[in-house]
Design a protein around this motif. Structure first.
Motif, PDB file in Angstrom:
ATOM      1  N   LYS A 131       0.847  -1.201   0.000  1.00  0.00           N
ATOM      2  CA  LYS A 131       0.000   0.000   0.000  1.00  0.00           C
ATOM      3  C   LYS A 131       0.881   1.248   0.000  1.00  0.00           C
ATOM      4  O   LYS A 131       0.582   2.232  -0.657  1.00  0.00           O
ATOM      5  CB  LYS A 131      -0.890   0.015   1.257  1.00  0.00           C
ATOM      6  N   LYS A 132       1.953   1.167   0.774  1.00  0.00           N
ATOM      7  CA  LYS A 132       2.876   2.302   0.825  1.00  0.00           C
ATOM      8  C   LYS A 132       3.697   2.383  -0.468  1.00  0.00           C
ATOM      9  O   LYS A 132       3.954   3.465  -0.990  1.00  0.00           O
ATOM     10  CB  LYS A 132       3.791   2.149   2.030  1.00  0.00           C
ATOM     11  N   LEU A 134       2.857   1.646  -3.406  1.00  0.00           N
ATOM     12  CA  LEU A 134       2.053   2.184  -4.513  1.00  0.00           C
ATOM     13  C   LEU A 134       2.219   3.687  -4.664  1.00  0.00           C
ATOM     14  O   LEU A 134       1.990   4.239  -5.736  1.00  0.00           O
ATOM     15  CB  LEU A 134       0.564   1.910  -4.248  1.00  0.00           C
ATOM     16  N   ARG A 135       2.594   4.338  -3.577  1.00  0.00           N
ATOM     17  CA  ARG A 135       2.664   5.798  -3.601  1.00  0.00           C
ATOM     18  C   ARG A 135       4.051   6.316  -3.920  1.00  0.00           C
ATOM     19  O   ARG A 135       4.275   7.519  -3.960  1.00  0.00           O
ATOM     20  CB  ARG A 135       2.181   6.344  -2.262  1.00  0.00           C
ATOM     21  N   LYS A 181       1.014   0.735 -11.413  1.00  0.00           N
ATOM     22  CA  LYS A 181       1.491   1.765 -10.478  1.00  0.00           C
ATOM     23  C   LYS A 181       3.007   1.700 -10.302  1.00  0.00           C
ATOM     24  O   LYS A 181       3.561   2.296  -9.374  1.00  0.00           O
ATOM     25  CB  LYS A 181       0.804   1.598  -9.119  1.00  0.00           C
TER      26      LYS A 181
ATOM     27  N   VAL B  36      -6.986  -0.513  -7.286  1.00  0.00           N
ATOM     28  CA  VAL B  36      -5.669   0.062  -7.003  1.00  0.00           C
ATOM     29  C   VAL B  36      -5.828   1.432  -6.337  1.00  0.00           C
ATOM     30  O   VAL B  36      -5.142   1.754  -5.362  1.00  0.00           O
ATOM     31  CB  VAL B  36      -4.828   0.168  -8.297  1.00  0.00           C
ATOM     32  N   MET B  39      -6.489   1.047  -2.694  1.00  0.00           N
ATOM     33  CA  MET B  39      -5.310   0.815  -1.852  1.00  0.00           C
ATOM     34  C   MET B  39      -4.539   2.119  -1.627  1.00  0.00           C
ATOM     35  O   MET B  39      -3.996   2.341  -0.551  1.00  0.00           O
ATOM     36  CB  MET B  39      -4.383  -0.230  -2.488  1.00  0.00           C
ATOM     37  N   GLU B  40      -4.510   2.956  -2.646  1.00  0.00           N
ATOM     38  CA  GLU B  40      -3.847   4.258  -2.473  1.00  0.00           C
ATOM     39  C   GLU B  40      -4.579   5.102  -1.430  1.00  0.00           C
ATOM     40  O   GLU B  40      -3.954   5.740  -0.583  1.00  0.00           O
ATOM     41  CB  GLU B  40      -3.849   5.016  -3.807  1.00  0.00           C
ATOM     42  N   ILE B  42      -6.457   4.010   1.039  1.00  0.00           N
ATOM     43  CA  ILE B  42      -6.235   3.445   2.374  1.00  0.00           C
ATOM     44  C   ILE B  42      -4.844   3.828   2.882  1.00  0.00           C
ATOM     45  O   ILE B  42      -4.675   4.191   4.057  1.00  0.00           O
ATOM     46  CB  ILE B  42      -6.389   1.899   2.343  1.00  0.00           C
ATOM     47  N   ALA B  43      -3.852   3.731   2.006  1.00  0.00           N
ATOM     48  CA  ALA B  43      -2.484   4.076   2.422  1.00  0.00           C
ATOM     49  C   ALA B  43      -2.405   5.536   2.870  1.00  0.00           C
ATOM     50  O   ALA B  43      -1.773   5.862   3.879  1.00  0.00           O
ATOM     51  CB  ALA B  43      -1.513   3.820   1.272  1.00  0.00           C
TER      52      ALA B  43
END
Lengths: 251, 78
Positions: A131-132, A134-135, A181, B36, B39-40, B42-43
């Motif tokens: 999740k992290k 992805l950013r 991503k 996707v 999930m972003e 939530i993060a």
């Protein structure tokens, strides 16, 4: 001075205490990565080893301790990792346990125990950390240490091989779902490697090596070199793959 | 920044939507809020409110409004 392929990257490595995980840690540190080194138990020996390795290569290594058979402990450990406000660029799911027993001699509970560590633990760790990832601005690399036992059908590997096969499938699914991503996911499938997890008797080992192309056992560093490549930007166009590092077994 | 403002800004940032559209926003209701994107979101929320959500709650997080309800479990009043 040789080029540092992971300069500026931060990596999480599970099972960093010994064997393949320790070799990957050394290789990553040598190449400039800051590392969260995950292991089961806190010991003075491990703390000293990590501190000395960090000093040797001028990187930061943070030991993190959690039990891979316990979801709550995993979540606690991962939260500790996330509390450090840095990008996570690389995740190596290396920790695992082995099991060698014929299918009929492997109780379901034993298979569950193997799956717990070899499949569900990396599943949960990746679920949280990705999740992290992805950013991240420049993507991330997830590397799952599988096994040739998860690809080939080896007698005595019902539990271990099945868990590693599941890990291979998970790797591909993650690659599919997170690729857009910039998160890459690949697996490495080591063959016979000189670690404490080697479970072959001498006769069996001789036979296997005789059939292999390179006629020798692999070293943890052979796997670490592949992990370094997959973690680095040199592998920026590679995802969803399973790379055998096995000296040419069963060709 | 109060929690509502922070919550709204996270949605607007992740999905590039205007504040007036938030109330009716639902999972898969817009292209950006796909799995996707979820999930972003939530993060960002976990980071913003310093929490770690359970997988069941991540699955249950089906809308902007539902999210406000779920965050109460983590002692976040929006």
């Amino acid at each position: 001075m040789s080029r540092k392929f992971l300069k500026g990257k931060n990596a999480v490595i599970t099972g960093a205490r010994q064997g393949i995980g320790r070799a990957i840690l050394e290789k990553f540190a040598e190449n400039g990565a800051d590392i969260w080194a995950c292991s089961h138990n806190k010991t003075e020996e491990f703390e000293t080893d990590m501190a000395e390795t960090a000093a040797k290569y001028g990187v930061e290594i943070i030991p993190v301790y959690f039990d891979l058979t316990n979801d709550k402990e995993i979540q606690k450990g991962v939260k500790e990792i996330l509390s450090v406000k840095k990008e996570i660029n690389v995740l190596v799911n290396n920790a695992g346990i082995t099991c060698r027993a014929l299918f009929q001699m492997t109780p379901v509970q034993k298979a569950r125990d193997v799956f717990e560590v070899d499949f569900f633990a990396p599943y949960l760790i990746t679920q949280i950390l990705s999740k992290k990832m992805l950013r991240n601005k420049n993507g991330a690399s997830i590397i799952n240490i599988a096994s040739t036992a998860g690809i080939d059908a080896n007698s005595g590997r019902a539990a271990y091989g099945s868990a590693k096969a599941a890990l291979v499938c998970l790797t591909r699914v993650i690659a599919e779902e997170l690729g857009s991503k910039g998160v890459r996911a690949n697996a490495i499938a080591p063959g016979i490697v000189n670690t404490g997890m080697l479970t072959y008797d001498e006769k069996m080992l001789d036979e296997l090596l005789e059939e292999s192309l390179l006629k020798k056992i692999g070293e943890p560093e052979d796997v670490a070199d592949t992990a370094l490549f997959l973690a680095s930007d040199r592998a920026a166009f590679i995802t969803g793959q399973v790379i055998r590092v096995d000296g040419g077994l069963l060709l | 920044m109060n929690n509502l403002k922070k919550y709204n800004e996270i949605f607007m940032k992740v999905f590039s939507v205007e504040e007036k559209a938030l109330e009716e926003l639902e999972y898969q209701g817009i292209d950006e809020w796909d799995s996707v994107g979820h999930m972003e979101l939530i993060a960002e929320l976990e980071d913003g409110f310093d929490i770690m959500m359970d997988t069941d709650d991540i699955i249950d997080f089906s809308s902007y409004k539902k999210g406000i309800e779920l965050l109460k479990k983590y002692e976040v009043e929006v």
